[in-house]
Scaffold this active site. Structure first.
Site, PDB file in Angstrom:
ATOM      1  N   SER A 126      53.342  55.147  24.680  1.00 36.51           N
ATOM      2  CA  SER A 126      54.701  55.646  24.889  1.00 36.51           C
ATOM      3  C   SER A 126      55.683  54.494  24.944  1.00 36.51           C
ATOM      4  O   SER A 126      55.337  53.387  25.383  1.00 36.51           O
ATOM      5  CB  SER A 126      54.733  56.394  26.224  1.00 36.51           C
ATOM      6  N   TYR A 151      52.743  57.467  35.871  1.00 35.41           N
ATOM      7  CA  TYR A 151      52.471  57.926  34.497  1.00 35.41           C
ATOM      8  C   TYR A 151      52.656  56.759  33.508  1.00 35.41           C
ATOM      9  O   TYR A 151      51.780  56.471  32.695  1.00 35.41           O
ATOM     10  CB  TYR A 151      53.403  59.091  34.109  1.00 35.41           C
ATOM     11  N   LYS A 155      49.883  54.417  30.954  1.00 35.77           N
ATOM     12  CA  LYS A 155      49.978  54.055  29.529  1.00 35.77           C
ATOM     13  C   LYS A 155      49.857  52.539  29.367  1.00 35.77           C
ATOM     14  O   LYS A 155      49.201  52.042  28.453  1.00 35.77           O
ATOM     15  CB  LYS A 155      51.298  54.558  28.932  1.00 35.77           C
ATOM     16  N   ASN A 181      60.831  59.980  21.679  1.00 33.82           N
ATOM     17  CA  ASN A 181      60.902  61.321  22.281  1.00 33.82           C
ATOM     18  C   ASN A 181      60.543  62.413  21.268  1.00 33.82           C
ATOM     19  O   ASN A 181      61.369  62.769  20.431  1.00 33.82           O
ATOM     20  CB  ASN A 181      62.307  61.572  22.840  1.00 33.82           C
TER      21      ASN A 181
END
Ligand code: UFG
Length: 343
Positions: A126, A151, A155, A181
Site C-alpha cells: 500500500s 494496519y 504492510k 486508492n
C-alpha cells in the site's frame, strides 16, 4: 493453463484479479476465509466467466490447511497474496488482530511456498508505507516512513520480511504492488466492493449516500494546502489495478524479475475529495448530499503516484477515467440494491 493461487480471492481486489487472470489464460485457485466478503462474490465471478472458479475456504494463517491446498492443487506456478485485514481505525483498536492476521498469514504462506517449491509471489502492499511524503508524486525511491497505524505497519513489516527473504538467497521472487486508492467495480456490475457496516472509504460512502442508505457524506477537512482545501488521493480503477497483478505474474513467470521488486500502482494523477465528489455527480447525474466536517485524524494531506516504473517495466497502463470508475461504483451499488437488503 498455469495455476495461480489467489489468497483473499473472493475479496474486493481479489475477485477482480481472479476474473482478469482467467481472461489472460491463467487458472486461478481461490483461498478465502470469508471474514470480510460474501459467497455472492464467487457467484459474481462465475456469472462473468460463465464458469465457477475453485475456492478453498480456509484461513491463511493456518499453515496446515495451506499445506493441504498445496498438496491438492499440484503444479501451482505462483501466488497472489491479498488476504489481509484493512481497516485503519480497527487496527488501532485491535492491533494484535492485525499483526496476527496480516503478518502471520504472510509468514505461514511463505513457509508453505518454500516447502512446495513455489517461488513466485505478488504481494498486496500500500502507498501507506510512504507516510506523509516530503515530495510528490511518490516514486518507489521515496523513503518509506514510520507507519501511522498498526494496519500500515503490517504492510511495512511484510515488505521488510519479503526483503529479508530476498536477501537470504531464498528462491522466492516477489513483486510487491503498492496500491494507491482502488475504487470502482467490474463493468458488468456483478462484482465490486462489499463493505461491512458503515464504510470507512470514500467511494462506498458516496454511493451509499446517493442511494439513500447514508444521510450525508462528511468531507473530512477543507483546510488542507490543496487547490480546494480537501485531501488529494490517486484513485485507481479496481479493474486497472487487477490487471497490474496479471502483468506482475507474467513478469515473475518470465524470469525477468529481480528477487524483490516494488511498484506503485495508481494513475499518476491526484484528485481532491471535492473533485471526486464532482466526478461522481457528473458520471451518474446524482446530486450528492455532503457537508464539510473536521479533519480525520491520521489522514495524509496529499499523495499520488509516479507510475513510470510500472509503466516501463510491467507495461502497466490505466484505461479508466475517474468518471468511469465512479459510474462503475454506482452501477455496482444499484446492483446491490436490486439484489439484497443493505443496512
Ligand atoms: N474521506 C472523506 N469522507 C469519508 C471518507 C473519506 O472525506 O467519509 C476522505 C478522506 O479524508 C481521504 C479520502 O476521502 O482524504 C480518501 O479516504 P479513504 O478512506 O477512501 O482512503 P485513504 O486514502 O484514507 O485510505 C487508503 C486505504 C487504506 C490505506 C491508506 C493509505 O483505504 O487502506 O489509503 O494512505 F492505508
Amino acid at each position: 493453463m498455469k495455476k495461480i493461487l489467489v489468497t483473499g480471492g473472493a475479496g474486493y481486489i481479489g475477485s477482480h484479479t481472479v476474473v482478469e487472470l482467467v481472461e489472460a489464460g491463467y487458472e486461478p485457485i481461490i483461498i478465502d476465509n470469508f471474514s470480510n466478503t460474501e459467497e455472492r462474490s464467487l457467484q459474481g465471478i462465475a456469472d462473468i466467466l460463465g464458469r465457477e472458479v475453485i475456492c478453498h475456504r480456509i484461513d491463511c494463517t493456518d499453515a496446515a490447511a495451506l499445506r493441504q491446498v498445496f498438496e491438492q492443487e499440484t503444479g501451482i506456478a505462483g501466488v497472489i497474496h491479498f488476504a489481509a485485514y484493512k481497516a485503519v481505525g480497527e487496527s488501532v483498536a485491535e492491533p494484535l488482530k492485525y499483526y496476527h492476521n496480516n503478518v502471520g498469514s504472510l509468514v505461514a504462506l511463505l513457509q508453505v511456498m518454500e516447502e512446495f517449491k513455489v517461488d513466485k509471489l505478488v504481494f498486496s502492499s500500500s502507498c501507506t508505507v510512504y507516510g506523509i511524503p516530503a515530495e510528490l508524486p511518490v516514486t518507489e525511491q521515496t523513503p518509506v516512513q514510520k507507519a501511522n497505524s498498526p494496519y500500515g505497519n503490517t504492510k511495512k513489516i511484510c515488505e521488510e520480511i519479503l526483503t529479508d527473504l530476498a536477501t537470504s538467497g531464498s528462491d522466492i521472487h516477489t513483486i510487491a504492488l503498492r496500491y494507491f486508492n482502488p475504487i470502482g467495480a467490474h463493468p458488468s456490475a456483478k462484482i465490486g466492493e462489499l463493505p461491512l457496516g458503515v464504510p470507512n472509504n470514500l467511494v462506498p460512502f458516496i454511493t451509499q449516500t446517493a442511494a439513500g442508505i447514508r444521510q450525508e457524506l462528511t468531507i473530512f477537512g477543507d483546510d488542507y494546502d490543496t487547490q480546494d482545501g480537501t485531501c488529494i488521493r490517486d484513485y485507481v480503477h479496481v479493474v486497472d489495478l487487477a490487471k497490474a497483478h496479471v502483468v506482475a505474474i507474467d513478469r515473475l513467470l518470465s524470469g525477468k524479475a529481480d528477487n524483490i521488486e516494488f511498484f506503485n500502482v495508481g494513475t499518476g494523477t491526484g484528485n481532491t475529495v471535492l473533485e471526486a465528489v464532482q466526478a461522481f455527480e457528473r458520471a451518474t447525474g446524482e446530486k450528492l448530499n455532503y457537508k464539510i466536517g473536521p479533519r480525520r485524524p491520521g489522514d495524509v494531506p496529499k499523495i499520488y503516484a509516479d507510475v513510470t516504473k510500472a509503466t516501463e517495466e510491467l507495461g502497466f497502463k490505466t484505461t479508466s477515467t475517474l468518471e468511469e470508475a465512479m459510474k462503475s461504483a454506482w452501477d455496482w451499488q444499484m446492483h446491490l440494491q436490486n439484489t439484497s437488503e443493505q443496512v
